[in-house]
Scaffold this motif. Structure first.
Motif, PDB file in Angstrom:
ATOM      1  N   ARG A 105      38.697  44.217  36.894  1.00 49.79           N
ATOM      2  CA  ARG A 105      40.113  45.252  37.083  1.00 49.79           C
ATOM      3  C   ARG A 105      40.632  45.662  38.492  1.00 49.79           C
ATOM      4  NH1 ARG A 105      39.238  50.531  34.245  1.00 49.79           N
ATOM      5  NH2 ARG A 105      37.264  50.712  35.583  1.00 49.79           N
ATOM      6  N   ASN A 106      40.304  44.397  39.377  1.00 51.33           N
ATOM      7  CA  ASN A 106      40.776  44.664  40.688  1.00 51.33           C
ATOM      8  C   ASN A 106      40.553  45.767  41.315  1.00 51.33           C
ATOM      9  OD1 ASN A 106      41.692  43.210  42.702  1.00 51.33           O
ATOM     10  ND2 ASN A 106      43.941  43.797  42.120  1.00 51.33           N
ATOM     11  N   LEU A 107      39.439  46.218  41.277  1.00 50.18           N
ATOM     12  CA  LEU A 107      38.796  47.695  41.708  1.00 50.18           C
ATOM     13  C   LEU A 107      38.177  47.425  43.057  1.00 50.18           C
ATOM     14  CD1 LEU A 107      38.374  49.907  38.523  1.00 50.18           C
ATOM     15  CD2 LEU A 107      40.419  50.073  40.232  1.00 50.18           C
ATOM     16  N   GLY A 108      37.846  46.407  43.417  1.00 50.23           N
ATOM     17  CA  GLY A 108      37.075  46.091  44.290  1.00 50.23           C
ATOM     18  C   GLY A 108      35.897  45.129  44.243  1.00 50.23           C
ATOM     19  N   LEU A 109      35.456  44.515  45.331  1.00 46.82           N
ATOM     20  CA  LEU A 109      34.180  43.562  45.182  1.00 46.82           C
ATOM     21  C   LEU A 109      32.821  44.443  44.913  1.00 46.82           C
ATOM     22  CD1 LEU A 109      35.116  40.918  47.956  1.00 46.82           C
ATOM     23  CD2 LEU A 109      35.802  40.931  45.522  1.00 46.82           C
ATOM     24  N   GLY A 110      32.750  45.599  45.547  1.00 42.85           N
ATOM     25  CA  GLY A 110      31.571  46.221  45.381  1.00 42.85           C
ATOM     26  C   GLY A 110      31.588  47.316  44.165  1.00 42.85           C
ATOM     27  N   SER A 111      32.725  47.231  43.207  1.00 44.86           N
ATOM     28  CA  SER A 111      32.749  48.223  42.182  1.00 44.86           C
ATOM     29  C   SER A 111      32.269  47.582  41.113  1.00 44.86           C
ATOM     30  CB  SER A 111      34.266  48.603  42.071  1.00 44.86           C
ATOM     31  OG  SER A 111      34.914  49.220  43.154  1.00 44.86           O
ATOM     32  N   THR A 112      31.666  46.562  40.901  1.00 44.14           N
ATOM     33  CA  THR A 112      31.324  45.993  39.547  1.00 44.14           C
ATOM     34  C   THR A 112      29.596  45.684  40.129  1.00 44.14           C
ATOM     35  OG1 THR A 112      33.296  44.566  39.204  1.00 44.14           O
ATOM     36  CG2 THR A 112      31.156  43.942  38.291  1.00 44.14           C
ATOM     37  N   ALA A 164      29.335  51.129  39.442  1.00 40.00           N
ATOM     38  CA  ALA A 164      29.608  50.381  38.058  1.00 40.00           C
ATOM     39  C   ALA A 164      31.296  51.129  37.707  1.00 40.00           C
ATOM     40  CB  ALA A 164      28.848  50.564  36.900  1.00 40.00           C
ATOM     41  N   VAL A 165      31.687  51.491  38.798  1.00 41.82           N
ATOM     42  CA  VAL A 165      33.297  52.087  38.679  1.00 41.82           C
ATOM     43  C   VAL A 165      33.893  50.972  37.823  1.00 41.82           C
ATOM     44  CG1 VAL A 165      35.363  52.721  39.845  1.00 41.82           C
ATOM     45  CG2 VAL A 165      33.030  53.390  40.621  1.00 41.82           C
ATOM     46  N   ALA A 166      33.871  49.903  38.386  1.00 42.72           N
ATOM     47  CA  ALA A 166      34.890  48.862  37.261  1.00 42.72           C
ATOM     48  C   ALA A 166      34.161  48.375  36.228  1.00 42.72           C
ATOM     49  CB  ALA A 166      35.138  47.816  38.340  1.00 42.72           C
ATOM     50  N   GLY A 167      32.952  48.270  36.074  1.00 34.89           N
ATOM     51  CA  GLY A 167      32.295  47.782  35.033  1.00 34.89           C
ATOM     52  C   GLY A 167      31.032  47.229  35.329  1.00 34.89           C
ATOM     53  N   VAL A 168      30.339  46.572  34.519  1.00 32.75           N
ATOM     54  CA  VAL A 168      29.142  46.033  34.467  1.00 32.75           C
ATOM     55  C   VAL A 168      28.882  44.373  34.132  1.00 32.75           C
ATOM     56  CG1 VAL A 168      26.710  46.272  34.019  1.00 32.75           C
ATOM     57  CG2 VAL A 168      28.103  48.127  34.125  1.00 32.75           C
ATOM     58  N   VAL A 169      28.238  43.611  34.911  1.00 30.28           N
ATOM     59  CA  VAL A 169      28.177  42.356  34.335  1.00 30.28           C
ATOM     60  C   VAL A 169      26.741  41.789  34.418  1.00 30.28           C
ATOM     61  CG1 VAL A 169      28.650  39.709  34.780  1.00 30.28           C
ATOM     62  CG2 VAL A 169      30.300  41.344  35.225  1.00 30.28           C
ATOM     63  N   ASN A 170      26.003  41.721  33.105  1.00 28.64           N
ATOM     64  CA  ASN A 170      24.658  41.382  33.093  1.00 28.64           C
ATOM     65  C   ASN A 170      24.397  39.935  32.662  1.00 28.64           C
ATOM     66  OD1 ASN A 170      21.904  41.741  32.621  1.00 28.64           O
ATOM     67  ND2 ASN A 170      22.354  42.911  30.775  1.00 28.64           N
ATOM     68  N   PHE A 171      23.772  39.251  33.562  1.00 29.63           N
ATOM     69  CA  PHE A 171      23.338  37.822  33.506  1.00 29.63           C
ATOM     70  C   PHE A 171      22.167  37.816  32.642  1.00 29.63           C
ATOM     71  CE2 PHE A 171      25.839  37.404  36.984  1.00 29.63           C
ATOM     72  CZ  PHE A 171      26.498  36.481  37.053  1.00 29.63           C
ATOM     73  N   ILE A 172      22.143  37.288  31.431  1.00 29.96           N
ATOM     74  CA  ILE A 172      20.854  37.168  30.517  1.00 29.96           C
ATOM     75  C   ILE A 172      20.458  35.564  30.559  1.00 29.96           C
ATOM     76  CG2 ILE A 172      20.079  37.256  28.143  1.00 29.96           C
ATOM     77  CD1 ILE A 172      21.256  40.166  29.202  1.00 29.96           C
ATOM     78  N   THR A 173      19.038  35.749  31.157  1.00 26.58           N
ATOM     79  CA  THR A 173      18.498  34.290  31.376  1.00 26.58           C
ATOM     80  C   THR A 173      17.790  33.784  29.842  1.00 26.58           C
ATOM     81  OG1 THR A 173      16.510  35.615  31.876  1.00 26.58           O
ATOM     82  CG2 THR A 173      17.971  34.863  33.490  1.00 26.58           C
ATOM     83  N   ARG A 174      17.555  32.493  29.831  1.00 23.03           N
ATOM     84  CA  ARG A 174      16.881  31.815  28.737  1.00 23.03           C
ATOM     85  C   ARG A 174      15.475  32.209  28.842  1.00 23.03           C
ATOM     86  NH1 ARG A 174      18.818  25.718  29.052  1.00 23.03           N
ATOM     87  NH2 ARG A 174      17.907  25.967  26.717  1.00 23.03           N
TER      88      ARG A 174
END
Length: 176
Positions: A105-112, A164-174
């Motif tokens: 959401r273009n809230l900043g690189l450190g906001s996710t 997590a102001v902008a959101g969360v991205v979770n990498f799920i590994t195999r």
């Protein structure tokens, strides 16, 4: 059967608690415990759990169909991502050249907030040109070990904290 107690003071409250505990009927454990399937709960302490945040799930088949060869190309698969500095640009981005990050959401690189299998990941050793810290997704997981990514596209700071102001991205590994 109800009992009426008339007690006063702190001894009264202790006595009342003891009387309530003793007055409870004994429960025999004659029934066998029911077997449960594995249940995974992602939740919060906020009342009204029926309001769910929008989540995008991007799996291995989508990676292959989009021709994604490294993690820096994942940023273009999320529609909520904008403003990432994921290109190699020695002139305009000398500190963060060769890194990639999510900017939901273009809230900043450190906001996710970036997670790997649900665990928080540390910030990169370098900062962006504006001085903000971020997680370098190029250094996280090789694409061959990645099963999918799950992105909460709405602010999740009430659940995960100020990262997590902008959101969360979770990498799920195999797993296998």
């Amino acid at each position: 059967m109800h009992r009426r107690l008339a007690l006063k003071g702190s001894a009264a409250s202790a006595g009342l608690i003891a009387a309530c505990l003793l007055a409870q009927p004994a429960r025999a454990q004659t029934s066998q415990p029911a077997s449960l399937d594995e249940v995974v709960v992602t939740g919060s302490r906020i009342a009204g759990g029926d309001r769910l945040a929008p989540v995008d799930v991007i799996d291995r088949q989508t990676f292959a169909a989009a021709g994604v060869s490294d993690a820096s190309q994942l940023v273009r698969l999320l529609t909520a991502n904008s403003g990432s500095e994921a290109q190699v640009d020695q002139l305009n981005q000398p500190q963060s050249s060769g890194t990639a990050q999510f900017n939901l959401r273009n809230l900043g690189l450190g906001s996710t907030l970036v997670l790997i299998d649900g665990q928080r990941w540390t910030n990169s050793a370098v900062v962006a040109t504006d001085g903000s810290a971020f997680v370098d997704i190029n250094s996280l997981v090789p694409m061959i070990a990645l099963e999918r990514i799950e992105a909460v596209k709405d602010g999740a700071s009430a659940v995960y904290g100020s990262d997590a102001v902008a959101g969360v991205v979770n990498f799920i590994t195999r797993k296998a």
